[in-house]
Design an enzyme around this catalytic site. Structure first.
Site, PDB file in Angstrom:
ATOM      1  N   LYS A 129       0.856  -1.090   0.058  1.00  0.00           N
ATOM      2  CA  LYS A 129       0.019   0.119  -0.060  1.00  0.00           C
ATOM      3  C   LYS A 129       0.957   1.288  -0.076  1.00  0.00           C
ATOM      4  O   LYS A 129       1.870   0.978   0.302  1.00  0.00           O
ATOM      5  CB  LYS A 129      -0.888   0.012   1.026  1.00  0.00           C
ATOM      6  N   ASP A 169      -7.024   4.352  -4.568  1.00  0.00           N
ATOM      7  CA  ASP A 169      -7.604   4.168  -3.058  1.00  0.00           C
ATOM      8  C   ASP A 169      -8.260   5.490  -2.963  1.00  0.00           C
ATOM      9  O   ASP A 169      -8.365   6.287  -4.109  1.00  0.00           O
ATOM     10  CB  ASP A 169      -6.775   3.854  -2.141  1.00  0.00           C
TER      11      ASP A 169
HETATM   12  N1  GLU Z   1      -7.386   0.189  -2.795  1.00  0.00           N
HETATM   13  C1  GLU Z   1      -8.042  -0.800  -2.812  1.00  0.00           C
HETATM   14  C2  GLU Z   1      -8.209  -1.878  -1.841  1.00  0.00           C
HETATM   15  O1  GLU Z   1      -8.139  -1.416  -0.733  1.00  0.00           O
HETATM   16  C3  GLU Z   1      -7.640  -1.788  -4.367  1.00  0.00           C
HETATM   17  C4  GLU Z   1      -6.341  -2.037  -4.443  1.00  0.00           C
HETATM   18  C5  GLU Z   1      -5.832  -2.577  -5.821  1.00  0.00           C
HETATM   19  O2  GLU Z   1      -6.746  -2.695  -6.589  1.00  0.00           O
HETATM   20  O3  GLU Z   1      -4.649  -2.947  -5.972  1.00  0.00           O
HETATM   21  O4  GLU Z   1      -8.179  -2.959  -1.793  1.00  0.00           O
END
Ligand code: GLU
Length: 449
Positions: A129, A169
């Site tokens: 992340k 996100d």
């Molecule tokens: N931000 C999204 C999550 O919390 C998607 C992440 C992604 O698609 O890599 O899972």
């Protein structure tokens, strides 16, 4: 030999010592750790291999300066992050968040959750992340672009299609993904698998924008069905009005529920006729405005500011927190329970406090934790990577059908794990255990790395 309980407690003590003041991170860790005690009684070799202490330490955290120039010619500085949490089962995968609240604790909690979530999807993706304390709200397109070009100039050193694949996100949508991809390409050449959530014109997957919200509703559908319920005629509250909330509302309306309230960080709208999605999309996706403006098109709707009261004070059958972390606390949980809520399904990451979750469980309310319920977004990101590798593009219906089955399987595996470890019906325990076991097996097989 230690018991599972003693082992988990001793590792948690060390985590607290090593990460002081990282409130959100410790909250996410505590929730997972509470579930894992029986796993270590069943598999004592994971204690010997000290899997938990290794897993809770991110493989790598990169933190960097992001200087850029605003429209007034003033030099601004933000901080960028990428947490490469675990590559036990695949390349690091997870979104980027641009929001003023982003700090190391936030990206670590999100990265930690992502490891388990990605494992639950059944796909070969590890957890990561990142993000920045940059606030896209109120910035011009050119400011957002200049910030992102600076951000990606550093981030590109650490990512790649088989190494680490970011996505969106909070605060990172279609516009931001486009700029991120453009700058990566300018520095490294065209590699379409390096980022997901791309536009359809340059390698994106159909149904990726819808995937998180639709997936949340598909998960809720299976959870409700386990008790003989369906969506027909049910009222629902959906907090937030970003990508997850909008598509959750869309699918809830499709399946016969009526969403009567939605919110943004300033307040919420109550519309007894059901939230008009076209209006909400126009305000949020086109005009980038405030939810308060909904009243201009629908004067009968009622707007309440966040200071006055929360969306959770409205009586409804179903609740879908889809805004942000810790948006639903103990008092909100009490109000929802008093008002007869049947099910709570988390769309945003860690929206409920630990105390709120405990109250839902005690009251026998169906509760779906985010790492299971909102895994559809990252699952379709992995499908986007698959399409990119194969140089192909599936139809909307093909992707949506795969998503539906992935969510069904996540529900199945999560409820089965809860049952196996004597916590039948507790999907928090089920999701944590099912997500953990696959990562632990992979770590164990790969030696002390
Ligand atoms: N931000 C999204 C999550 O919390 C998607 C992440 C992604 O698609 O890599 O899972």
């Amino acid at each position: 030999m230690m018991t599972g309980k003693e082992y988990v407690a001793s590792v948690f003590d060390r985590v607290k010592q090593n990460n002081p003041n990282e409130e959100e991170f410790l909250q996410a860790v505590e929730e997972v750790f509470q579930s894992l005690e029986p796993v270590f009684d069943k598999y004592p070799n994971y204690i010997e291999e000290n899997i938990l202490e290794r897993l809770v330490e991110p493989e790598r955290i990169v933190s960097f300066r992001v200087p850029w120039v605003d429209d007034q010619g003033k030099v601004q500085v933000n901080r960028g992050y990428r947490v490469q949490y675990s590559s036990a089962i695949g390349p690091y995968k997870g979104g980027l968040r641009f929001h003023p609240s982003v700090n190391q604790s936030i990206v670590k909690f999100l990265g930690f959750e992502q490891v388990f979530k990605n494992s639950l999807t059944g796909q070969a993706i590890g957890g990561g992340k990142g993000g920045s304390n940059f606030n896209p709200k109120g910035k011009s397109n050119l400011e957002v672009m200049r910030f992102i070009q600076s951000f990606m100039t550093e981030l590109q050193k650490h990512i790649g299609p088989d190494l680490d694949v970011p996505a969106g996100d909070i605060g990172v949508g279609a516009r931001e993904i486009g700029y991120l991809f453009g700058q990566y390409k300018r520095l490294n050449g065209y590699q379409n698998g390096v980022i997901t959530g791309k536009g359809i014109a340059y390698g994106g997957s159909l149904a990726r924008p819808e995937a998180t919200g639709y997936g949340v509703v598909y998960f809720a559908k299976h959870m409700l069905a386990s008790k003989g319920y369906d969506f027909k005629g049910k009222t629902a509250l959906v907090s937030g009005s970003g990508n997850v909330a909008i598509h959750a509302i869309e699918k809830l309306h499709d399946l016969g529920a009526k969403v009567i309230a939605a919110s943004d960080s300033s307040g919420f709208i109550y519309d007894e006729n059901g939230i008009n999605l076209e209006t909400l999309k126009r305000i949020k996706e086109v005009e980038r405005g405030r939810i308060k403006e909904y009243k201009e098109s629908h004067p009968h709707a009622v707007y309440t500011s966040a200071q006055e009261k929360s969306i959770w004070t409205i009586k409804a059958d179903l609740a879908f927190p889809c805004a942000t972390q810790n948006e639903l606390d103990e008092n909100d949980a009490k109000t929802l329970i008093q008002n007869g809520v049947i099910a709570v399904t988390e769309g945003s990451n860690m929206p409920s406090t630990l105390k709120a979750i405990q109250l839902f469980h005690e009251a026998g309310i169906l509760f779906a934790p985010a790492k299971a319920a909102n895994a559809g977004g990252v699952a379709v990101s992995a499908l986007e990577m698959a399409q990119n590798s194969a140089r192909t593009a599936w139809t909307f219906a093909e992707v949506d059908d795969k998503l539906y089955h992935i969510m069904k399987d996540i529900y199945k595996h999560t409820s089965a794990a809860a049952k196996e470890f004597e916590a039948e019906g507790n999907l928090v325990v089920g999701a944590n255990i099912a997500g953990f076991l696959k990562v632990a097996q992979a770590m164990s097989a790969q030696g002390i790395v």
